[in-house]
Design a protein around this motif. Sequence first.
Motif, mmCIF file in Angstrom:
data_model
loop_
_atom_site.group_PDB
_atom_site.id
_atom_site.type_symbol
_atom_site.label_atom_id
_atom_site.label_comp_id
_atom_site.label_asym_id
_atom_site.label_seq_id
_atom_site.Cartn_x
_atom_site.Cartn_y
_atom_site.Cartn_z
ATOM 1 N N GLN A 43 -19.473 5.895 -32.838
ATOM 2 C CA GLN A 43 -19.160 7.326 -32.870
ATOM 3 C C GLN A 43 -20.489 8.066 -32.894
ATOM 4 O O GLN A 43 -21.286 7.913 -33.819
ATOM 5 C CB GLN A 43 -18.320 7.642 -34.112
ATOM 6 N N ASN A 44 -20.736 8.852 -31.876
ATOM 7 C CA ASN A 44 -22.066 9.443 -31.700
ATOM 8 C C ASN A 44 -22.354 10.636 -32.589
ATOM 9 O O ASN A 44 -23.512 10.932 -32.889
ATOM 10 C CB ASN A 44 -22.256 9.853 -30.232
ATOM 11 N N GLU A 45 -21.312 11.348 -33.004
ATOM 12 C CA GLU A 45 -21.508 12.557 -33.804
ATOM 13 C C GLU A 45 -20.320 12.749 -34.725
ATOM 14 O O GLU A 45 -19.237 12.186 -34.499
ATOM 15 C CB GLU A 45 -21.668 13.777 -32.897
ATOM 16 N N PRO A 46 -20.480 13.533 -35.799
ATOM 17 C CA PRO A 46 -19.359 13.768 -36.722
ATOM 18 C C PRO A 46 -18.171 14.418 -36.016
ATOM 19 O O PRO A 46 -18.331 15.244 -35.115
ATOM 20 C CB PRO A 46 -19.972 14.706 -37.769
ATOM 21 N N LEU A 47 -16.991 14.010 -36.439
ATOM 22 C CA LEU A 47 -15.769 14.614 -35.900
ATOM 23 C C LEU A 47 -15.551 15.984 -36.525
ATOM 24 O O LEU A 47 -15.895 16.208 -37.685
ATOM 25 C CB LEU A 47 -14.567 13.722 -36.202
ATOM 26 N N THR A 48 -14.964 16.876 -35.770
ATOM 27 C CA THR A 48 -14.562 18.186 -36.281
ATOM 28 C C THR A 48 -13.042 18.239 -36.317
ATOM 29 O O THR A 48 -12.354 17.424 -35.695
ATOM 30 C CB THR A 48 -15.075 19.317 -35.389
ATOM 31 N N THR A 49 -12.513 19.217 -37.030
ATOM 32 C CA THR A 49 -11.068 19.387 -37.090
ATOM 33 C C THR A 49 -10.491 19.586 -35.692
ATOM 34 O O THR A 49 -9.461 18.998 -35.342
ATOM 35 C CB THR A 49 -10.708 20.588 -37.972
ATOM 36 N N GLU A 50 -11.169 20.379 -34.883
ATOM 37 C CA GLU A 50 -10.687 20.643 -33.531
ATOM 38 C C GLU A 50 -10.662 19.371 -32.690
ATOM 39 O O GLU A 50 -9.689 19.110 -31.961
ATOM 40 C CB GLU A 50 -11.570 21.696 -32.851
ATOM 41 N N LYS A 51 -11.716 18.581 -32.775
ATOM 42 C CA LYS A 51 -11.772 17.348 -31.995
ATOM 43 C C LYS A 51 -10.708 16.349 -32.453
ATOM 44 O O LYS A 51 -10.096 15.660 -31.633
ATOM 45 C CB LYS A 51 -13.159 16.714 -32.101
ATOM 46 N N GLN A 52 -10.499 16.283 -33.771
ATOM 47 C CA GLN A 52 -9.490 15.349 -34.286
ATOM 48 C C GLN A 52 -8.092 15.769 -33.871
ATOM 49 O O GLN A 52 -7.274 14.923 -33.492
ATOM 50 C CB GLN A 52 -9.592 15.264 -35.825
ATOM 51 N N GLU A 53 -7.817 17.036 -33.916
ATOM 52 C CA GLU A 53 -6.501 17.520 -33.486
ATOM 53 C C GLU A 53 -6.285 17.266 -31.998
ATOM 54 O O GLU A 53 -5.200 16.875 -31.574
ATOM 55 C CB GLU A 53 -6.364 19.004 -33.807
ATOM 56 N N TRP A 54 -7.324 17.484 -31.212
ATOM 57 C CA TRP A 54 -7.214 17.218 -29.775
ATOM 58 C C TRP A 54 -6.951 15.737 -29.524
ATOM 59 O O TRP A 54 -6.109 15.382 -28.693
ATOM 60 C CB TRP A 54 -8.497 17.640 -29.060
ATOM 61 N N TYR A 55 -7.662 14.871 -30.240
ATOM 62 C CA TYR A 55 -7.514 13.430 -30.057
ATOM 63 C C TYR A 55 -6.095 12.978 -30.388
ATOM 64 O O TYR A 55 -5.481 12.216 -29.632
ATOM 65 C CB TYR A 55 -8.522 12.688 -30.937
ATOM 66 N N PHE A 56 -5.550 13.465 -31.483
ATOM 67 C CA PHE A 56 -4.204 13.056 -31.864
ATOM 68 C C PHE A 56 -3.163 13.609 -30.897
ATOM 69 O O PHE A 56 -2.166 12.937 -30.603
ATOM 70 C CB PHE A 56 -3.897 13.496 -33.301
ATOM 71 N N SER A 57 -3.374 14.814 -30.398
ATOM 72 C CA SER A 57 -2.404 15.438 -29.490
ATOM 73 C C SER A 57 -2.463 14.864 -28.081
ATOM 74 O O SER A 57 -1.423 14.733 -27.410
ATOM 75 C CB SER A 57 -2.635 16.945 -29.424
ATOM 76 N N ASN A 58 -3.657 14.481 -27.626
ATOM 77 C CA ASN A 58 -3.823 14.093 -26.233
ATOM 78 C C ASN A 58 -4.027 12.604 -26.001
ATOM 79 O O ASN A 58 -3.757 12.109 -24.903
ATOM 80 C CB ASN A 58 -5.012 14.849 -25.623
ATOM 81 N N VAL A 59 -4.506 11.890 -27.012
ATOM 82 C CA VAL A 59 -4.734 10.447 -26.862
ATOM 83 C C VAL A 59 -3.696 9.649 -27.650
ATOM 84 O O VAL A 59 -2.963 8.838 -27.080
ATOM 85 C CB VAL A 59 -6.158 10.056 -27.303
ATOM 86 N N VAL A 60 -3.625 9.898 -28.949
ATOM 87 C CA VAL A 60 -2.716 9.130 -29.797
ATOM 88 C C VAL A 60 -1.258 9.320 -29.364
ATOM 89 O O VAL A 60 -0.504 8.350 -29.228
ATOM 90 C CB VAL A 60 -2.887 9.507 -31.283
ATOM 91 N N ALA A 61 -0.860 10.553 -29.142
ATOM 92 C CA ALA A 61 0.535 10.822 -28.759
ATOM 93 C C ALA A 61 0.929 10.071 -27.495
ATOM 94 O O ALA A 61 2.065 9.574 -27.381
ATOM 95 C CB ALA A 61 0.748 12.321 -28.575
ATOM 96 N N ASN A 62 0.019 9.943 -26.549
ATOM 97 C CA ASN A 62 0.324 9.263 -25.289
ATOM 98 C C ASN A 62 0.494 7.757 -25.453
ATOM 99 O O ASN A 62 1.152 7.103 -24.625
ATOM 100 C CB ASN A 62 -0.774 9.536 -24.264
ATOM 101 N N LEU A 63 -0.074 7.189 -26.519
ATOM 102 C CA LEU A 63 0.068 5.747 -26.737
ATOM 103 C C LEU A 63 1.520 5.353 -26.947
ATOM 104 O O LEU A 63 1.934 4.234 -26.616
ATOM 105 C CB LEU A 63 -0.767 5.309 -27.945
ATOM 106 N N PHE A 64 2.301 6.274 -27.492
ATOM 107 C CA PHE A 64 3.703 5.987 -27.792
ATOM 108 C C PHE A 64 4.600 6.141 -26.565
ATOM 109 O O PHE A 64 5.810 5.922 -26.653
ATOM 110 C CB PHE A 64 4.181 6.902 -28.921
ATOM 111 N N GLU A 65 4.013 6.492 -25.436
ATOM 112 C CA GLU A 65 4.772 6.623 -24.191
ATOM 113 C C GLU A 65 4.477 5.480 -23.229
ATOM 114 O O GLU A 65 5.098 5.390 -22.176
ATOM 115 C CB GLU A 65 4.423 7.954 -23.503
#
Length: 339
Positions: A43-65
Motif C-alpha cells: 500500500q503506497n499511501e495512507p487510505l482516506t475515507t473517500e478512497k475506502q468508500e470508493w473501494y468498497f462500493s466499486n471493488v468489493v461489491a462487484n466481488l459478490f457478482e
Amino acid sequence: MRKYPCLHTQIFSSDKYSIVPLRDEDKYAIMQWRNEQIYHLRQNEPLTTEKQEWYFSNVVANLFEQTKPTQILFSYLENDICIGYGGLVHINWVDKNAEISFIINTALEKDFFEFHWTTYLSLIEKVAFEELNLHKIYTYSFNLRPHLYPILQNNNYQQEAMLHNHCLFEGKFKDVFFHAKFNPINIREAREDDLMLYFEWTNDEEVRKQSFNSGFIALENHEQWFQKKIADPNCLMLVFEDAQQVPIGQVRFESNEEQKISVIGVSLDKNFRGKGLAGKILSLASTWFFKEKPDYTIQAFIKTENIGSVNAFTKAGFSFEKSLDYQGIASVLYTKHNQ
C-alpha cells in the motif's frame, strides 16, 4: 449478509472465531488497521475515507457478482466483533492457486499475533481447499516481520523462495519470502484415460465384496460401462488425488432429474484405506455436488454388514433414513440434504 456465488458455505467457524463475507460495516476499522500497518502491506499511501468508500462500493461489491472473482475477502470476527480481515487474493482459477491475505487489529498484534494467525489459517484453508478445491495457497511477505515465519512453518507451510532485495522500505531494499501449502486432497472429474484406473478399483477384492453386484467385471463390459457413464450428463464421476497427484479413490453420483435424487457410491484405493479418508472425500464430494444441484437429496445404499461405510457416511454428514431390502440384500439407506 452478502454471499459469494463461488462458495457453497459462506461462514467458517472455530469456537468463537469466524470468517464471514466482508462486511461493509467493518470498512473504517479496516482502513485504520491498514494505515497503522502500512509498513508491511503493498500500500503506497495512507487510505482516506473517500478512497475506502470508493473501494468498497466499486471493488468489493462487484466481488459478490462474480462466479470466479480474483479475490475473496472476509471479515475475521470474535463472536460478532470484527478484529481483522483477509482472504484469498490473486486467485488463479486455471492453475488453482491463490495468495493468503490477513491483518488483525493492531492492538492485538503484540500479544495475540500467533494465536490469530493460526486460527485464521485453519479457517482460510477450509475455503481454499475444501470449498474451492485449490491446489496451493501461499503467503508473500516482506522481511519485516520474521516472527511470522515460525507460525507458518508450525502450520505446515514451507518456504518456497526468497527474493533478494526485492522491495524498497525506508531507503533500504528488503527480501521477500514465499511460504506455501498444498491441498492434501484434490478433486477432478474423471477422464477417458481413467478407464484402467477405474477397472483396477472396480475389481479390487474388497470393493467387489462390498458391492451389491459382487462378481468379477470383465474388461470388455467395464469399457462399455465406463464410456456410457462418463458421457452421461446425469452421472458425475469424481477422482480424488493427494498433493502428489496419486489417486486416492472415487465418488460417483447417479442423478434422477425428475425426482431430484442422486445415488452416491464410493471406493478407496487399497493404499489409502484405514486412514479415515472415506468420510473426508464423501464430505468434499457432497460439497462439490450441491454447488451444481443444491435442491437434490443424496442417497447412499449400504449393506447392513458394512459398518465401515456406515461410519464414513455418518462422518460425512449423512443421516440414517431406514433399513430396507436393496437388490435382495439387507441394507440401510442414508441421506444428505443441502444445508
